[in-house]
Structure formats: structure tokens, C-alpha cells
Design a protein around this motif. Structure first.
Motif, mmCIF file in Angstrom:
data_model
loop_
_atom_site.group_PDB
_atom_site.id
_atom_site.type_symbol
_atom_site.label_atom_id
_atom_site.label_comp_id
_atom_site.label_asym_id
_atom_site.label_seq_id
_atom_site.Cartn_x
_atom_site.Cartn_y
_atom_site.Cartn_z
ATOM 1 N N LYS A 1 1.081 -1.127 0.072
ATOM 2 C CA LYS A 1 -0.101 -0.435 0.320
ATOM 3 C C LYS A 1 0.850 1.222 0.000
ATOM 4 C CE LYS A 1 -3.513 -0.302 2.826
ATOM 5 N NZ LYS A 1 -4.538 0.026 3.632
ATOM 6 N N ILE B 1 1.207 5.697 -0.527
ATOM 7 C CA ILE B 1 0.598 7.346 -0.772
ATOM 8 C C ILE B 1 1.517 8.397 -0.965
ATOM 9 C CG2 ILE B 1 1.784 7.443 1.759
ATOM 10 C CD1 ILE B 1 -0.921 8.954 2.624
ATOM 11 N N PHE C 1 0.195 2.929 5.422
ATOM 12 C CA PHE C 1 0.438 2.737 4.360
ATOM 13 C C PHE C 1 2.181 1.928 4.226
ATOM 14 C CE2 PHE C 1 -2.718 5.666 3.791
ATOM 15 C CZ PHE C 1 -2.854 4.810 2.649
ATOM 16 N N THR D 1 -2.417 -0.742 -3.368
ATOM 17 C CA THR D 1 -3.409 0.667 -3.547
ATOM 18 C C THR D 1 -2.769 1.396 -2.873
ATOM 19 O OG1 THR D 1 -4.613 -0.879 -1.563
ATOM 20 C CG2 THR D 1 -4.286 1.213 -1.612
ATOM 21 N N ASN E 1 -2.871 5.713 -2.355
ATOM 22 C CA ASN E 1 -3.808 6.615 -1.665
ATOM 23 C C ASN E 1 -2.750 8.356 -2.163
ATOM 24 O OD1 ASN E 1 -3.757 9.167 0.531
ATOM 25 N ND2 ASN E 1 -5.795 6.983 0.927
ATOM 26 N N GLY F 1 -5.970 11.395 0.228
ATOM 27 C CA GLY F 1 -6.710 11.305 1.283
ATOM 28 C C GLY F 1 -7.705 9.674 0.330
ATOM 29 N N GLU F 2 -7.218 9.763 -1.210
ATOM 30 C CA GLU F 2 -8.492 8.781 -1.928
ATOM 31 C C GLU F 2 -7.988 7.486 -2.511
ATOM 32 O OE1 GLU F 2 -11.265 9.302 -2.481
ATOM 33 O OE2 GLU F 2 -11.835 11.097 -1.489
ATOM 34 N N ASP F 3 -8.273 6.389 -2.029
ATOM 35 C CA ASP F 3 -7.186 5.237 -2.553
ATOM 36 C C ASP F 3 -7.975 4.274 -3.715
ATOM 37 O OD1 ASP F 3 -6.578 4.528 -0.222
ATOM 38 O OD2 ASP F 3 -7.982 3.735 1.125
#
Length: 353
Positions: free
Chosen positions: A174, A176, A213, A308, A310, A313-315
Motif C-alpha cells: 500500500k 501513499i 501504508f 493500493t 492513496n 486521501g482517496e484510495d
């Protein structure tokens, strides 16, 4: 080369529970440079131990330090191989030039590494997903206060039996997107594998972990618009069937696994593009249902699927958070070449004899 053996071998760790970079072998290679003594001195392999350095050691104050990372493998017959070690030493010398450090003889370094790996053969794990991680590094060792290049250097290689870089193994990571801090910019040291590049990434990385993350996906330093790399990996996307990766513009590492992956993909007929790719394009592709896969490439992680990303703020959950078909094929192909399960048509595998 002078070799001094340990009096007693360490107890080996459980090779099924290694983690990454926690254990170190019995010996290390040390090669010192001293301008006043004519340059590079005799290479030595000695018992793994602490360095004794002056408090005024220049690298502690001014950061003249570079490193590399590669791996050694052992098959069921005991044959030992390394993957593209020549490329690592070539890149290390390029990093040295950028940090105004001395170059070293790459062939001599490879000979020394080969002897060290042979000596530590029993430390090479053979369980799936494991390897002997090799860490060459070099730092300025002259004692002085004042901003100028060192006239003394220590080149060292240490070895560590490792498992997966990420605790979750091949489960998709994940990421970011970092749109405030920057890692590097054109004209800087982003292309060099120097210690400072990693130090400046730590704060954003720790903030990412607090948010759940694994790593930060960095944007360019000028416009904070274009995707560059992840802290420990180069980055690639599969967009509408094409593998797209940021071009080498001087601000990202010239990844050896990156180069290997692109070469293998092209050889197999996959369409590959090396170009600027904006985070806006990634978002647009995701919203259009065309962001098929994403993955990272690097020595430590090899090929790491990304599930994922990000952004603000949106995945963006890619391929339902699972490893994609191209990523899976690529991981199997690269690791298969590394461990001699597949033909090495590119001449990358270096036998340790």
C-alpha cells in the motif's frame, strides 16, 4: 588479498524466519584508500567487527557515503551464483563520481566479493524467497572539519542472509503519494545511491506508516506533478495493457532490477514505455478502469505488487488489491533467471567458483 578467519563461527539463525537485514555473517571485506600512501591499499577479509573511526571522520559530518545492494543464491547442488554484480560496481563508481569520491577497480572488487561469498557459503539460505544479501558501501574516513572531499576512504562489503523485504511477502503493498516533501530533483543526487537520499526519505516514510501504508510514492521535486519512484523501488504501471515506467531523468535511481525487468518484458513481447507519467494520468487511468496493475522493482523486493495507491486521501485499489498477471509473470521470470530455473539468455548470472 589478506584473509583473517574468525576463531569461532557464529550460530546461524533460523533460515525460515530471517526477515530482512537482521543477521550478518562471520566475515567482511575491507579495502582502504589513502592518497598519502599512493591510493588503494591491500584488500582484506577479516572477522565481522566494529569500525574504529575518529570523531572528526568527515562522512559523519558531511555525508560522503554511498552503497549498493545485490544478492547471492545457492541451488540444491550447492552451486552459488550472483545476479549482475558487474552492474552494481559500475553504478557504485558512478555514485562515487557524483559524491566527489575516488573510483575503485571494479574487477578487483568483484574478485574480493567472490572470495568473501565463497568463504561464507554456509550462510546462503535456500528456502523459497530467501537469498544472501550483499551490501557494498564506501565512506570518507579522513578526520577533518571543513567542507572538501576526503583523501581517505573505506570500501567495505558485508553479507546478510535475508527473507522477504516486506513482512507481508508478496502480498500487494500500500503506497501513499507524497505531495509535500521531496526526495530529489534534476541536478541533485537522486540518481546516485548515496546515504543522504535515504535519510531525507525517512520522515515521509514514517508518516506513511502511521497512516497504514508501506511506502511513499514520490513525485518530482520541481512541479510535484510527475511520478518518480518509491523509497526502496523503481515504479511501474500497467495502463491499458502497456507497461509504463518513469524515464531516467537524473532524479531517480538507475535500478538494475528495473533494467532487468524492462529487458525481460520487451524480450517477451510486452509493450513497454519509459516516459514522464503524471500522477494525474495515473488517477485518470484508474477512474477509466485502465489502471490494470502497478508494481515496484528493486534488489531487496525484486518485483513487488502494489495493491493500493492513496492520493489526496482517496484510495485507488488496483486489480482488487491482488497481484496482476504481468506482475506475477515478471516475478517468476526474474527470480527464475536469478536462481537458474530459466535460461539466462542475457548473461546476467555470475557463477561463484
Amino acid at each position: 588479498m589478506k584473509i583473517t578467519l574468525v576463531k569461532e563461527r557464529k550460530q546461524k539463525p533460523d533460515f525460515t524466519k530471517l526477515g530482512f537485514g537482521k543477521y550478518f555473517t562471520d566475515h567482511m571485506l575491507v579495502w582502504e584508500y589513502d592518497e598519502s600512501k599512493g591510493g588503494w591499499q591491500e584488500m582484506e577479509i577479516i572477522p565481522y567487527d566494529d569500525f574504529k573511526i575518529d570523531p572528526a571522520c568527515c562522512s559523519l559530518h558531511y555525508g560522503q557515503g554511498i552503497f549498493e545492494g545485490l544478492k547471492a543464491y545457492k541451488d540444491e547442488k550447492g552451486n552459488i551464483t550472483m545476479f549482475r554484480p558487474q552492474a552494481n560496481f559500475k553504478r557504485m563508481n558512478k555514485s562515487a563520481e557524483r559524491l566527489c569520491m575516488v573510483n575503485f577497480d571494479e574487477e578487483e572488487a568483484l574478485k574480493g566479493l567472490t572470495e568473501l561469498v565463497k568463504l561464507e557459503a554456509e550462510w546462503i539460505p535456500t528456502e523459497p524467497g530467501t537469498a544472501l544479501y550483499i551490501r557494498p558501501f564506501m565512506f570518507g574516513s579522513e578526520a577533518f572539519l571543513g567542507v572538501h572531499p576526503s583523501k581517505k576512504y573505506i570500501f567495505t562489503i558485508i553479507l546478510s542472509p535475508v527473507g522477504s523485504y516486506y513482512a507481508h511477502g508478496l502480498e500487494p503493498t500500500k503506497l501513499i503519494v507524497e505531495d509535500y516533501f521531496t526526495r530529489a530533483s534534476q541536478g541533485g543526487t537522486g540518481e546516485a545511491k548515496c546515504m543522504g537520499n535515504y535519510a531525507c526519505s525517512l520522515l515521509a516514510g514514517e508518516e506513511a506508516k502511521k497512516k497504514g501504508f508501506d511506502q511513499v510514492l514520490w513525485l518530482d521535486g520541481e512541479e510535484k506533478k510527475y511520478v518518480t519512484e518509491v523509497g526502496s523501488m523503481n515504479m511501474a504501471f500497467v495502463i491499458d495493457g502497456k507497461v509504463v515506467t518513469p524515464e531516467l531523468d537524473g532524479s531517480i535511481l538507475r535500478g538494475i532490477t528495473r533494467d532487468s525487468a524492462l529487458t525481460v518484458l520487451r524480450d517477451a513481447g510486452y509493450p513497454v514505455e519509459e516516459r514522464k507519467i503524471s500522477i494525474a494520468e495515473v488517477v485518470e487511468a484508474y477512474k477509466a478502469g485502465k489502471l490494470d496493475e502497478a508494481f515496484g522493482t528493486g534488489t531487496a523486493a525484486v518485483i513487488s505488487p502494489v495493491g493500493t495507491i492513496n492520493f489526496k486521501g482517496e484510495d485507488m485499489v488496483i486489480n482488487n488489491g491482488k497481484m496482476g498477471k504481468i506482475t506475477e509473470w515478471l516475478y517468476d521470470r526474474i527470480t527464475g533467471i536469478q536462481k537458474c530455473r530459466y535460461e539466462d539468455k542475457f548473461g546476467w548470472v555470475y557463477p561463484v567458483k
